[in-house]
Design a protein around this motif. Structure first.
Motif, PDB file in Angstrom:
ATOM      1  N   VAL A   1      -5.879  20.127  -5.959  1.00 17.87           N
ATOM      2  CA  VAL A   1      -5.697  18.826  -6.600  1.00 17.87           C
ATOM      3  C   VAL A   1      -6.812  17.888  -6.151  1.00 17.87           C
ATOM      4  CG1 VAL A   1      -3.194  19.063  -6.856  1.00 17.87           C
ATOM      5  CG2 VAL A   1      -4.135  18.073  -4.752  1.00 17.87           C
ATOM      6  N   ALA A   2      -7.050  16.862  -6.966  1.00 22.32           N
ATOM      7  CA  ALA A   2      -8.110  15.890  -6.685  1.00 22.32           C
ATOM      8  C   ALA A   2      -7.500  14.620  -6.094  1.00 22.32           C
ATOM      9  CB  ALA A   2      -8.869  15.555  -7.960  1.00 22.32           C
ATOM     10  N   LEU A   3      -8.086  14.155  -4.984  1.00 18.74           N
ATOM     11  CA  LEU A   3      -7.656  12.926  -4.333  1.00 18.74           C
ATOM     12  C   LEU A   3      -8.694  11.834  -4.607  1.00 18.74           C
ATOM     13  CD1 LEU A   3      -6.499  14.788  -1.150  1.00 18.74           C
ATOM     14  CD2 LEU A   3      -4.987  13.685  -2.790  1.00 18.74           C
TER      15      LEU A   3
ATOM     16  N   GLU B   1       0.688  15.337 -10.636  1.00 18.48           N
ATOM     17  CA  GLU B   1       0.845  15.524 -12.074  1.00 18.48           C
ATOM     18  C   GLU B   1      -0.493  15.639 -12.796  1.00 18.48           C
ATOM     19  OE1 GLU B   1       3.499  12.413 -13.375  1.00 18.48           O
ATOM     20  OE2 GLU B   1       5.262  13.530 -12.675  1.00 18.48           O
ATOM     21  N   GLY B   2      -1.587  15.733 -12.029  1.00 15.08           N
ATOM     22  CA  GLY B   2      -2.882  16.023 -12.620  1.00 15.08           C
ATOM     23  C   GLY B   2      -3.651  14.836 -13.146  1.00 15.08           C
ATOM     24  N   ARG B   3      -3.261  13.630 -12.776  1.00 11.28           N
ATOM     25  CA  ARG B   3      -3.982  12.431 -13.188  1.00 11.28           C
ATOM     26  C   ARG B   3      -4.850  11.921 -12.045  1.00 11.28           C
ATOM     27  NH1 ARG B   3       1.249  11.717 -14.982  1.00 11.28           N
ATOM     28  NH2 ARG B   3       1.757  10.368 -13.204  1.00 11.28           N
ATOM     29  N   PRO B   4      -5.823  11.047 -12.319  1.00 11.43           N
ATOM     30  CA  PRO B   4      -6.594  10.449 -11.223  1.00 11.43           C
ATOM     31  C   PRO B   4      -5.670   9.726 -10.249  1.00 11.43           C
ATOM     32  CG  PRO B   4      -7.662  10.013 -13.319  1.00 11.43           C
ATOM     33  CD  PRO B   4      -6.332  10.633 -13.647  1.00 11.43           C
ATOM     34  N   MET B   5      -5.966   9.813  -8.969  1.00 13.88           N
ATOM     35  CA  MET B   5      -5.117   9.198  -7.951  1.00 13.88           C
ATOM     36  C   MET B   5      -4.997   7.693  -8.182  1.00 13.88           C
ATOM     37  SD  MET B   5      -5.406   9.694  -3.833  1.00 13.88           S
ATOM     38  CE  MET B   5      -4.148   9.022  -2.725  1.00 13.88           C
ATOM     39  N   TYR B   6      -6.121   7.028  -8.390  1.00 11.29           N
ATOM     40  CA  TYR B   6      -6.165   5.609  -8.739  1.00 11.29           C
ATOM     41  C   TYR B   6      -7.120   5.450  -9.920  1.00 11.29           C
ATOM     42  CZ  TYR B   6      -4.126   4.746  -4.098  1.00 11.29           C
ATOM     43  OH  TYR B   6      -3.321   4.739  -2.987  1.00 11.29           O
ATOM     44  N   ALA B   7      -6.875   4.460 -10.747  1.00  8.63           N
ATOM     45  CA  ALA B   7      -7.775   4.214 -11.867  1.00  8.63           C
ATOM     46  C   ALA B   7      -9.187   3.927 -11.372  1.00  8.63           C
ATOM     47  CB  ALA B   7      -7.255   3.050 -12.707  1.00  8.63           C
ATOM     48  N   SER B   8      -9.283   3.193 -10.252  1.00 10.22           N
ATOM     49  CA  SER B   8     -10.567   2.893  -9.622  1.00 10.22           C
ATOM     50  C   SER B   8     -10.278   2.316  -8.252  1.00 10.22           C
ATOM     51  CB  SER B   8     -11.374   1.885 -10.440  1.00 10.22           C
ATOM     52  OG  SER B   8     -10.729   0.619 -10.441  1.00 10.22           O
TER      53      SER B   8
ATOM     54  N   HIS C   1       0.823  -1.201   0.000  1.00 16.72           N
ATOM     55  CA  HIS C   1       0.000   0.000   0.000  1.00 16.72           C
ATOM     56  C   HIS C   1       0.863   1.259   0.000  1.00 16.72           C
ATOM     57  CE1 HIS C   1      -2.733   3.153   1.104  1.00 16.72           C
ATOM     58  NE2 HIS C   1      -2.152   3.303   2.282  1.00 16.72           N
ATOM     59  N   LEU C   2       1.918   1.266   0.807  1.00 18.71           N
ATOM     60  CA  LEU C   2       2.786   2.444   0.860  1.00 18.71           C
ATOM     61  C   LEU C   2       3.449   2.720  -0.485  1.00 18.71           C
ATOM     62  CD1 LEU C   2       4.380   2.041   4.391  1.00 18.71           C
ATOM     63  CD2 LEU C   2       3.073   4.014   3.571  1.00 18.71           C
ATOM     64  N   SER C   3       3.875   1.678  -1.173  1.00 17.86           N
ATOM     65  CA  SER C   3       4.486   1.877  -2.489  1.00 17.86           C
ATOM     66  C   SER C   3       3.473   2.400  -3.498  1.00 17.86           C
ATOM     67  CB  SER C   3       5.093   0.563  -2.983  1.00 17.86           C
ATOM     68  OG  SER C   3       6.180   0.165  -2.170  1.00 17.86           O
ATOM     69  N   ARG C   4       2.296   1.787  -3.515  1.00 23.48           N
ATOM     70  CA  ARG C   4       1.278   2.212  -4.479  1.00 23.48           C
ATOM     71  C   ARG C   4       0.731   3.598  -4.128  1.00 23.48           C
ATOM     72  NH1 ARG C   4       3.645  -1.189  -5.871  1.00 23.48           N
ATOM     73  NH2 ARG C   4       4.539   0.676  -6.839  1.00 23.48           N
ATOM     74  N   ASN C   5       0.706   3.954  -2.829  1.00 20.74           N
ATOM     75  CA  ASN C   5       0.270   5.290  -2.445  1.00 20.74           C
ATOM     76  C   ASN C   5       1.251   6.348  -2.937  1.00 20.74           C
ATOM     77  OD1 ASN C   5       0.813   7.476  -0.014  1.00 20.74           O
ATOM     78  ND2 ASN C   5      -1.365   7.222  -0.491  1.00 20.74           N
ATOM     79  N   ALA C   6       2.549   6.041  -2.898  1.00 22.38           N
ATOM     80  CA  ALA C   6       3.538   6.991  -3.426  1.00 22.38           C
ATOM     81  C   ALA C   6       3.269   7.264  -4.898  1.00 22.38           C
ATOM     82  CB  ALA C   6       4.954   6.444  -3.233  1.00 22.38           C
ATOM     83  N   ASP C   7       3.025   6.211  -5.665  1.00 26.12           N
ATOM     84  CA  ASP C   7       2.727   6.397  -7.081  1.00 26.12           C
ATOM     85  C   ASP C   7       1.412   7.145  -7.274  1.00 26.12           C
ATOM     86  OD1 ASP C   7       5.046   5.118  -7.881  1.00 26.12           O
ATOM     87  OD2 ASP C   7       4.078   3.168  -8.127  1.00 26.12           O
ATOM     88  N   ALA C   8       0.424   6.861  -6.417  1.00 32.60           N
ATOM     89  CA  ALA C   8      -0.871   7.538  -6.528  1.00 32.60           C
ATOM     90  C   ALA C   8      -0.733   9.030  -6.270  1.00 32.60           C
ATOM     91  CB  ALA C   8      -1.864   6.921  -5.546  1.00 32.60           C
ATOM     92  N   LEU C   9       0.113   9.412  -5.331  1.00 29.26           N
ATOM     93  CA  LEU C   9       0.295  10.833  -5.045  1.00 29.26           C
ATOM     94  C   LEU C   9       1.131  11.516  -6.123  1.00 29.26           C
ATOM     95  CD1 LEU C   9       0.655  10.779  -1.164  1.00 29.26           C
ATOM     96  CD2 LEU C   9      -1.319  11.472  -2.538  1.00 29.26           C
ATOM     97  N   VAL C  10       1.991  10.774  -6.804  1.00 31.27           N
ATOM     98  CA  VAL C  10       2.630  11.324  -8.003  1.00 31.27           C
ATOM     99  C   VAL C  10       1.557  11.642  -9.038  1.00 31.27           C
ATOM    100  CG1 VAL C  10       4.117  10.776  -9.973  1.00 31.27           C
ATOM    101  CG2 VAL C  10       4.876  10.247  -7.657  1.00 31.27           C
ATOM    102  N   ASN C  11       0.610  10.725  -9.216  1.00 33.86           N
ATOM    103  CA  ASN C  11      -0.502  10.984 -10.136  1.00 33.86           C
ATOM    104  C   ASN C  11      -1.237  12.272  -9.767  1.00 33.86           C
ATOM    105  OD1 ASN C  11      -0.041   8.638 -11.620  1.00 33.86           O
ATOM    106  ND2 ASN C  11      -1.513   7.425 -10.451  1.00 33.86           N
ATOM    107  N   VAL C  12      -1.503  12.424  -8.474  1.00 34.02           N
ATOM    108  CA  VAL C  12      -2.220  13.617  -8.005  1.00 34.02           C
ATOM    109  C   VAL C  12      -1.450  14.881  -8.360  1.00 34.02           C
ATOM    110  CG1 VAL C  12      -2.909  14.870  -5.919  1.00 34.02           C
ATOM    111  CG2 VAL C  12      -3.470  12.444  -6.161  1.00 34.02           C
TER     112      VAL C  12
END
Length: 229
Positions: free
Chosen positions: A111-113, A60-67, A47-58
């Protein structure tokens, strides 16, 4: 005002603490249960690894998670990995987040979370710090709420008190730490005012759902039942 540069430095420090601690584990320990119901330590690390990537998405203006289902599936997929792979992913994803945070940007933007939540970009580094340090505690490997930096504890209590302010299920509640700091929260439910006192780490543990609040002193009514985060 949020100081994203200072918070990014705190994220770096918290990540190094976590990596140093996790390095001392072995594959069997990673597969053991964490303090989070239904999650192994491997789930927490994934979860911590995927959360880091999700916050990079945030950032950079992309959805935090695809779903939501993709988020959950990714954690389940990555949880059983051996320690060496978990460590490499945690280190590399954390570095990606820090590089993204160091890039020039408008930190005043919104930004959108997840789940329709929005926030200032400047608060994202603190959100990552919360993830790293609280989940370090959740691993149950010797890092406790009492070990959290004082600044972190105070700011996260500030955040959670604000989050529950006016909540329809929480009566008016005054919080006071043993060292004299005070907060107010709740107010949307009948009853109160309730006064809750105790060490700041215990207050934080109760507010964030890590402790049942039994170590706290309550006056003016029962300890409020807080909604899940």
């Amino acid at each position: 005002m949020m100081d994203h540069v200072r918070d990014l430095a705190s994220v770096r420090d918290a990540t190094e603490r976590l990596l140093t601690a996790v390095t001392k584990l072995d594959n069997a320990a990673v597969a053991e249960p964490s303090r989070l119901p239904g999650w192994s330590r491997g789930h927490v690390l994934a979860h911590l690894s995927r959360n880091a990537d999700a916050l990079v998405n945030v950032l950079e203006g992309r959805p935090m998670y695809a779903s939501a289902s993709t988020r959950d599936a990714d954690i389940e997929r990555d949880a059983p990995r051996p320690l060496e792979t978990q460590l490499a992913d945690l280190r590399e994803s954390g570095a990606r987040f820090l590089r993204t945070g160091a890039a020039p940007a408008d930190w005043s933007r919104t930004v959108a979370l997840r789940n329709g939540v929005t926030d200032s970009a400047a608060r994202v580094p603190f959100r990552r710090w919360v993830e790293v340090d609280l989940h370090h505690v959740d691993l149950g490997i010797g890092y406790e709420l009492e070990d959290l930096p004082e600044e972190f504890v105070t700011r996260e209590i500030d955040f959670l008190a604000e989050r529950f302010a006016g909540h329809k299920d929480v009566p008016s509640t005054a919080l006071a730490s043993a060292d004299g700091r005070e907060w107010t929260t709740g107010g949307g439910a009948e009853g109160g005012p309730v006064e809750v006192r105790g060490p700041a780490a215990d207050l934080l543990g109760w507010l964030c759902g890590r402790l049942d609040g039994s170590a706290l002193t309550v006056r003016g009514g029962r300890l409020p039942a807080l909604p899940p985060l």
